[in-house]
Design a protein around this motif. Structure first.
Motif, PDB file in Angstrom:
ATOM      1  N   ASP A 125       7.473  -1.757  11.185  1.00 35.77           N
ATOM      2  CA  ASP A 125       8.495  -2.297  10.272  1.00 35.77           C
ATOM      3  C   ASP A 125       8.113  -3.636   9.654  1.00 35.77           C
ATOM      4  N   GLN A 126       6.827  -3.932   9.586  1.00 33.12           N
ATOM      5  CA  GLN A 126       6.363  -5.124   8.876  1.00 33.12           C
ATOM      6  C   GLN A 126       4.965  -4.877   8.351  1.00 33.12           C
ATOM      7  N   TYR A 127       4.645  -5.516   7.227  1.00 34.27           N
ATOM      8  CA  TYR A 127       3.337  -5.331   6.618  1.00 34.27           C
ATOM      9  C   TYR A 127       2.239  -5.867   7.535  1.00 34.27           C
ATOM     10  N   GLY A 184       8.205  -0.845  -0.984  1.00 32.74           N
ATOM     11  CA  GLY A 184       9.421  -1.326  -0.328  1.00 32.74           C
ATOM     12  C   GLY A 184       9.458  -2.834  -0.301  1.00 32.74           C
ATOM     13  N   LYS A 185      10.624  -3.392  -0.145  1.00 29.50           N
ATOM     14  CA  LYS A 185      10.779  -4.839   0.004  1.00 29.50           C
ATOM     15  C   LYS A 185      12.028  -5.100   0.839  1.00 29.50           C
ATOM     16  N   ASN A 186      12.153  -6.334   1.303  1.00 30.82           N
ATOM     17  CA  ASN A 186      13.257  -6.703   2.191  1.00 30.82           C
ATOM     18  C   ASN A 186      13.298  -5.810   3.424  1.00 30.82           C
ATOM     19  N   GLU A 187      12.067  -5.490   3.918  1.00 29.55           N
ATOM     20  CA  GLU A 187      11.903  -4.685   5.135  1.00 29.55           C
ATOM     21  C   GLU A 187      12.505  -3.286   5.016  1.00 29.55           C
ATOM     22  N   GLN A 188      12.671  -2.798   3.801  1.00 30.29           N
ATOM     23  CA  GLN A 188      13.159  -1.439   3.597  1.00 30.29           C
ATOM     24  C   GLN A 188      11.970  -0.540   3.301  1.00 30.29           C
ATOM     25  N   ALA A 189      11.640   0.332   4.259  1.00 27.85           N
ATOM     26  CA  ALA A 189      10.468   1.187   4.126  1.00 27.85           C
ATOM     27  C   ALA A 189      10.718   2.301   3.114  1.00 27.85           C
ATOM     28  N   PRO A 190       9.684   2.706   2.383  1.00 27.63           N
ATOM     29  CA  PRO A 190       9.829   3.853   1.482  1.00 27.63           C
ATOM     30  C   PRO A 190      10.019   5.136   2.278  1.00 27.63           C
ATOM     31  N   PHE A 216       7.680   6.152   5.432  1.00 26.93           N
ATOM     32  CA  PHE A 216       6.325   5.624   5.543  1.00 26.93           C
ATOM     33  C   PHE A 216       6.461   4.198   6.074  1.00 26.93           C
ATOM     34  N   ASN A 217       6.108   3.992   7.325  1.00 28.05           N
ATOM     35  CA  ASN A 217       6.327   2.695   7.938  1.00 28.05           C
ATOM     36  C   ASN A 217       5.542   1.601   7.212  1.00 28.05           C
ATOM     37  N   ASN A 231     -11.594   2.659   8.676  1.00 24.78           N
ATOM     38  CA  ASN A 231     -10.898   3.629   9.526  1.00 24.78           C
ATOM     39  C   ASN A 231      -9.446   3.851   9.126  1.00 24.78           C
ATOM     40  N   TYR A 232      -9.097   3.459   7.923  1.00 28.27           N
ATOM     41  CA  TYR A 232      -7.695   3.574   7.502  1.00 28.27           C
ATOM     42  C   TYR A 232      -7.209   5.018   7.564  1.00 28.27           C
ATOM     43  N   SER A 233      -6.042   5.203   8.166  1.00 29.71           N
ATOM     44  CA  SER A 233      -5.402   6.523   8.240  1.00 29.71           C
ATOM     45  C   SER A 233      -4.111   6.472   7.441  1.00 29.71           C
ATOM     46  N   GLN A 234      -4.050   7.274   6.412  1.00 27.51           N
ATOM     47  CA  GLN A 234      -2.851   7.285   5.586  1.00 27.51           C
ATOM     48  C   GLN A 234      -1.657   7.802   6.383  1.00 27.51           C
ATOM     49  N   PRO A 235      -0.512   7.148   6.253  1.00 24.20           N
ATOM     50  CA  PRO A 235       0.689   7.673   6.911  1.00 24.20           C
ATOM     51  C   PRO A 235       1.127   8.981   6.268  1.00 24.20           C
TER      52      PRO A 235
END
Length: 282
Positions: A125-127, A184-190, A216-217, A231-235
Protein backbone atom coordinates in the motif's frame (compact mmCIF):
# COMPACT_ATOMS: atom_id res chain seq x y z
CA UNK A 1 38.91 3.68 -90.90
CA UNK A 2 37.76 0.96 -88.48
CA UNK A 3 41.37 0.33 -87.55
CA UNK A 4 41.83 4.03 -86.69
CA UNK A 5 38.77 3.87 -84.38
CA UNK A 6 40.06 0.75 -82.71
CA UNK A 7 43.45 2.35 -82.14
CA UNK A 8 41.71 5.41 -80.71
CA UNK A 9 39.95 3.34 -78.05
CA UNK A 10 43.12 1.48 -77.22
CA UNK A 11 45.04 4.73 -76.81
CA UNK A 12 42.24 6.11 -74.58
CA UNK A 13 42.52 3.13 -72.25
CA UNK A 14 46.31 3.10 -72.30
CA UNK A 15 48.46 5.60 -74.17
CA UNK A 16 52.08 4.32 -74.17
CA UNK A 17 53.44 7.63 -75.46
CA UNK A 18 52.04 9.81 -72.63
CA UNK A 19 51.73 6.90 -70.19
CA UNK A 20 48.12 7.86 -69.48
CA UNK A 21 45.42 5.44 -68.33
CA UNK A 22 41.91 6.49 -69.42
CA UNK A 23 43.11 10.01 -70.06
CA UNK A 24 44.96 10.53 -66.79
CA UNK A 25 48.50 10.00 -65.65
CA UNK A 26 49.35 7.92 -62.58
CA UNK A 27 49.94 11.07 -60.51
CA UNK A 28 46.56 12.50 -61.56
CA UNK A 29 44.76 9.28 -60.58
CA UNK A 30 46.69 9.21 -57.34
CA UNK A 31 45.59 12.73 -56.41
CA UNK A 32 41.96 11.92 -57.17
CA UNK A 33 42.03 8.74 -55.07
CA UNK A 34 43.79 10.58 -52.26
CA UNK A 35 41.15 13.31 -52.31
CA UNK A 36 38.26 10.84 -52.05
CA UNK A 37 40.07 8.80 -49.40
CA UNK A 38 40.55 11.90 -47.23
CA UNK A 39 36.98 13.06 -47.95
CA UNK A 40 35.35 9.78 -46.90
CA UNK A 41 37.61 9.42 -43.87
CA UNK A 42 36.43 12.91 -42.83
CA UNK A 43 32.77 11.96 -43.30
CA UNK A 44 33.23 8.73 -41.34
CA UNK A 45 35.01 10.60 -38.54
CA UNK A 46 32.28 13.25 -38.44
CA UNK A 47 29.59 10.55 -38.23
CA UNK A 48 31.49 8.68 -35.49
CA UNK A 49 31.95 11.90 -33.50
CA UNK A 50 28.25 12.74 -33.83
CA UNK A 51 27.23 9.25 -32.65
CA UNK A 52 29.70 9.43 -29.75
CA UNK A 53 28.36 12.79 -28.56
CA UNK A 54 24.77 11.56 -28.86
CA UNK A 55 25.49 8.33 -26.95
CA UNK A 56 26.98 10.34 -24.09
CA UNK A 57 23.54 11.86 -23.52
CA UNK A 58 21.80 8.47 -23.20
CA UNK A 59 21.19 6.51 -20.03
CA UNK A 60 21.69 2.76 -20.27
CA UNK A 61 18.90 2.13 -17.78
CA UNK A 62 16.09 4.40 -18.90
CA UNK A 63 15.18 6.40 -22.00
CA UNK A 64 16.32 10.02 -22.00
CA UNK A 65 13.16 10.98 -23.83
CA UNK A 66 9.85 9.18 -23.78
CA UNK A 67 6.29 10.08 -24.66
CA UNK A 68 4.42 10.27 -21.38
CA UNK A 69 1.64 7.73 -21.60
CA UNK A 70 -1.32 8.91 -19.58
CA UNK A 71 -2.96 5.50 -19.81
CA UNK A 72 -1.14 2.15 -20.07
CA UNK A 73 -2.51 -0.64 -22.20
CA UNK A 74 -4.02 -3.83 -20.79
CA UNK A 75 -3.63 -7.43 -21.94
CA UNK A 76 -5.19 -10.74 -20.96
CA UNK A 77 -3.90 -14.27 -20.60
CA UNK A 78 -4.45 -16.85 -21.92
CA UNK A 79 -4.29 -15.47 -25.45
CA UNK A 80 -3.63 -17.96 -28.21
CA UNK A 81 -3.90 -15.52 -31.13
CA UNK A 82 -4.63 -11.89 -31.96
CA UNK A 83 -8.42 -12.28 -31.93
CA UNK A 84 -8.90 -12.04 -28.15
CA UNK A 85 -11.41 -14.87 -28.22
CA UNK A 86 -11.62 -17.73 -25.72
CA UNK A 87 -13.92 -20.44 -27.02
CA UNK A 88 -14.04 -24.01 -25.78
CA UNK A 89 -16.24 -26.97 -24.92
CA UNK A 90 -16.21 -28.29 -21.37
CA UNK A 91 -16.80 -31.83 -22.68
CA UNK A 92 -13.78 -31.76 -24.99
CA UNK A 93 -10.49 -31.55 -23.10
CA UNK A 94 -8.49 -30.68 -26.20
CA UNK A 95 -10.44 -27.42 -26.62
CA UNK A 96 -9.54 -25.99 -23.19
CA UNK A 97 -6.35 -27.78 -22.14
CA UNK A 98 -4.27 -25.39 -24.27
CA UNK A 99 -5.59 -22.48 -22.20
CA UNK A 100 -4.58 -24.19 -18.95
CA UNK A 101 -1.13 -24.93 -20.32
CA UNK A 102 -0.72 -21.34 -21.50
CA UNK A 103 -1.54 -20.08 -18.00
CA UNK A 104 0.91 -22.58 -16.49
CA UNK A 105 3.71 -21.19 -18.65
CA UNK A 106 2.73 -17.61 -17.98
CA UNK A 107 2.56 -18.04 -14.19
CA UNK A 108 5.72 -20.15 -13.79
CA UNK A 109 7.92 -17.08 -12.99
CA UNK A 110 5.44 -16.19 -10.23
CA UNK A 111 5.99 -19.40 -8.26
CA UNK A 112 6.59 -18.55 -4.61
CA UNK A 113 10.00 -20.22 -4.60
CA UNK A 114 11.14 -18.22 -7.62
CA UNK A 115 9.87 -14.94 -6.19
CA UNK A 116 11.50 -15.58 -2.79
CA UNK A 117 14.84 -16.17 -4.52
CA UNK A 118 14.75 -13.13 -6.81
CA UNK A 119 12.63 -10.45 -5.15
CA UNK A 120 11.99 -8.71 -1.83
CA UNK A 121 9.09 -8.67 0.57
CA UNK A 122 7.85 -5.09 0.48
CA UNK A 123 5.56 -2.93 2.58
CA UNK A 124 2.16 -2.98 0.88
CA UNK A 125 0.00 0.00 0.00
CA UNK A 126 2.89 2.40 -0.64
CA UNK A 127 5.15 3.13 -3.58
CA UNK A 128 8.51 1.37 -3.58
CA UNK A 129 10.62 4.39 -4.56
CA UNK A 130 14.36 3.83 -5.03
CA UNK A 131 16.03 7.14 -5.78
CA UNK A 132 19.52 7.56 -7.20
CA UNK A 133 22.12 9.48 -5.18
CA UNK A 134 23.04 12.26 -7.57
CA UNK A 135 25.23 10.78 -10.30
CA UNK A 136 25.52 7.50 -8.40
CA UNK A 137 22.98 5.11 -9.86
CA UNK A 138 21.11 2.89 -7.44
CA UNK A 139 21.22 -0.08 -9.82
CA UNK A 140 20.17 -2.80 -10.06
CA UNK A 141 17.01 -1.81 -8.30
CA UNK A 142 15.09 -4.24 -6.13
CA UNK A 143 11.67 -5.60 -6.99
CA UNK A 144 8.73 -6.69 -4.87
CA UNK A 145 7.48 -10.24 -4.74
CA UNK A 146 4.27 -11.10 -6.52
CA UNK A 147 3.56 -14.64 -5.38
CA UNK A 148 1.38 -16.89 -7.45
CA UNK A 149 -0.64 -17.83 -4.38
CA UNK A 150 -2.07 -14.29 -4.30
CA UNK A 151 -4.32 -15.36 -7.18
CA UNK A 152 -5.92 -18.02 -4.93
CA UNK A 153 -8.53 -19.96 -6.98
CA UNK A 154 -6.91 -18.75 -10.20
CA UNK A 155 -3.34 -19.62 -9.20
CA UNK A 156 -3.45 -23.08 -10.78
CA UNK A 157 -2.13 -24.62 -7.55
CA UNK A 158 -5.31 -26.18 -6.14
CA UNK A 159 -7.05 -26.33 -9.50
CA UNK A 160 -4.54 -27.09 -12.23
CA UNK A 161 -7.17 -26.47 -14.91
CA UNK A 162 -8.02 -22.94 -13.72
CA UNK A 163 -11.74 -23.73 -13.71
CA UNK A 164 -11.96 -24.35 -17.45
CA UNK A 165 -13.17 -27.93 -17.11
CA UNK A 166 -16.07 -26.76 -14.89
CA UNK A 167 -17.12 -23.86 -17.07
CA UNK A 168 -15.74 -21.37 -14.50
CA UNK A 169 -12.63 -20.10 -16.28
CA UNK A 170 -10.00 -17.70 -14.96
CA UNK A 171 -8.62 -14.81 -17.00
CA UNK A 172 -5.38 -13.07 -16.00
CA UNK A 173 -5.06 -9.32 -16.58
CA UNK A 174 -1.93 -7.19 -16.50
CA UNK A 175 -1.06 -3.57 -17.22
CA UNK A 176 1.65 -2.76 -19.71
CA UNK A 177 4.85 -1.43 -18.16
CA UNK A 178 5.44 2.33 -18.20
CA UNK A 179 8.69 3.63 -16.73
CA UNK A 180 8.15 5.96 -13.80
CA UNK A 181 4.35 5.64 -13.74
CA UNK A 182 2.70 6.10 -10.33
CA UNK A 183 -0.86 4.84 -10.77
CA UNK A 184 -3.33 6.02 -8.18
CA UNK A 185 -2.79 8.79 -5.66
CA UNK A 186 -3.63 9.49 -2.03
CA UNK A 187 -2.83 5.83 -1.32
CA UNK A 188 -5.73 4.69 -3.50
CA UNK A 189 -4.53 1.70 -5.51
CA UNK A 190 -5.75 1.16 -9.08
CA UNK A 191 -8.18 -1.70 -9.56
CA UNK A 192 -9.76 -3.69 -12.38
CA UNK A 193 -13.45 -4.07 -13.11
CA UNK A 194 -14.97 -6.28 -15.79
CA UNK A 195 -18.43 -6.27 -17.29
CA UNK A 196 -20.36 -7.41 -20.30
CA UNK A 197 -21.00 -5.20 -23.26
CA UNK A 198 -24.49 -3.71 -23.27
CA UNK A 199 -26.08 -6.45 -25.36
CA UNK A 200 -24.68 -9.20 -23.09
CA UNK A 201 -25.36 -7.68 -19.68
CA UNK A 202 -27.60 -10.54 -18.52
CA UNK A 203 -25.15 -13.25 -19.64
CA UNK A 204 -21.98 -12.54 -17.68
CA UNK A 205 -23.10 -13.76 -14.26
CA UNK A 206 -21.06 -13.41 -11.06
CA UNK A 207 -17.35 -12.59 -11.00
CA UNK A 208 -14.58 -13.11 -8.45
CA UNK A 209 -11.41 -11.02 -8.40
CA UNK A 210 -7.99 -12.02 -7.08
CA UNK A 211 -6.40 -10.20 -5.26
CA UNK A 212 -9.59 -9.00 -3.56
CA UNK A 213 -11.27 -6.11 -5.39
CA UNK A 214 -8.93 -6.64 -8.35
CA UNK A 215 -6.29 -4.21 -7.08
CA UNK A 216 -2.76 -3.57 -8.33
CA UNK A 217 -0.92 -2.86 -5.10
CA UNK A 218 1.07 0.39 -5.03
CA UNK A 219 4.24 -1.37 -3.89
CA UNK A 220 4.87 -2.61 -7.46
CA UNK A 221 5.35 0.97 -8.67
CA UNK A 222 7.20 2.83 -10.01
CA UNK A 223 8.79 0.63 -12.65
CA UNK A 224 12.38 1.64 -13.46
CA UNK A 225 13.01 -0.19 -16.73
CA UNK A 226 14.19 -3.59 -17.87
CA UNK A 227 17.90 -2.97 -17.30
CA UNK A 228 17.60 -1.13 -13.99
CA UNK A 229 15.03 -3.53 -12.54
CA UNK A 230 16.02 -6.88 -13.96
CA UNK A 231 13.80 -9.08 -11.78
CA UNK A 232 10.67 -6.96 -11.92
CA UNK A 233 7.46 -9.00 -11.77
CA UNK A 234 4.38 -7.26 -13.06
CA UNK A 235 1.41 -7.43 -10.70
CA UNK A 236 -1.55 -9.41 -11.95
CA UNK A 237 -5.29 -9.52 -11.43
CA UNK A 238 -7.29 -12.70 -12.00
CA UNK A 239 -10.99 -12.72 -12.84
CA UNK A 240 -13.03 -15.91 -12.37
CA UNK A 241 -16.37 -16.24 -14.16
CA UNK A 242 -18.65 -18.30 -11.91
CA UNK A 243 -21.86 -18.75 -13.89
CA UNK A 244 -21.53 -17.20 -17.31
CA UNK A 245 -24.28 -18.15 -19.77
CA UNK A 246 -23.24 -21.25 -21.70
CA UNK A 247 -23.48 -21.83 -25.47
CA UNK A 248 -23.60 -18.11 -26.22
CA UNK A 249 -21.05 -15.45 -27.12
CA UNK A 250 -20.41 -13.05 -24.27
CA UNK A 251 -18.50 -9.87 -25.12
CA UNK A 252 -16.59 -8.62 -22.10
CA UNK A 253 -14.65 -5.47 -21.35
CA UNK A 254 -12.22 -5.00 -18.45
CA UNK A 255 -10.80 -1.61 -17.54
CA UNK A 256 -8.41 -0.02 -15.07
CA UNK A 257 -9.85 2.33 -12.48
CA UNK A 258 -7.61 4.91 -10.80
CA UNK A 259 -8.01 8.49 -9.72
CA UNK A 260 -5.14 9.62 -11.93
CA UNK A 261 -5.48 7.33 -14.97
CA UNK A 262 -8.03 8.35 -17.61
CA UNK A 263 -9.52 5.53 -19.66
CA UNK A 264 -10.13 5.95 -23.36
CA UNK A 265 -9.36 8.99 -25.49
CA UNK A 266 -9.98 10.22 -29.01
CA UNK A 267 -6.79 8.66 -30.36
CA UNK A 268 -7.16 5.31 -28.59
CA UNK A 269 -10.60 4.35 -27.33
CA UNK A 270 -9.18 1.15 -25.82
CA UNK A 271 -6.48 2.79 -23.70
CA UNK A 272 -6.70 1.41 -20.19
CA UNK A 273 -9.12 -1.32 -21.16
CA UNK A 274 -9.25 -4.62 -22.98
CA UNK A 275 -12.14 -6.36 -24.72
CA UNK A 276 -12.52 -10.05 -25.50
CA UNK A 277 -15.13 -12.66 -26.33
CA UNK A 278 -15.80 -15.66 -24.09
CA UNK A 279 -17.91 -18.62 -25.18
CA UNK A 280 -18.30 -21.80 -23.17
CA UNK A 281 -20.04 -24.64 -24.97
CA UNK A 282 -21.41 -27.64 -23.10
Amino acid sequence: MAKDGENGWKEYIWNPRTREFMGRTASSWGLILLFYLVFYIFLAGLFALTMYVMLQTLDDHKPTWQDRLTTPGMVIRPKEDETYEIIYNTQKTETWDMYAQALDRFLAPYNNSVQAEKNNECNPDQYFVQEDSGDVKNNPKRSCQFNRTILEECSGINDRYYGYQDGKPCIIIKLNRVIGMLPGKNEQAPFVTCGAKREDTEKIGELLYFPPNGTFNLMYYPYYGKKAQVNYSQPLVAVKFLNITANQDVNIECKINANNIPTGNERDKFAGRVSFKLRINT
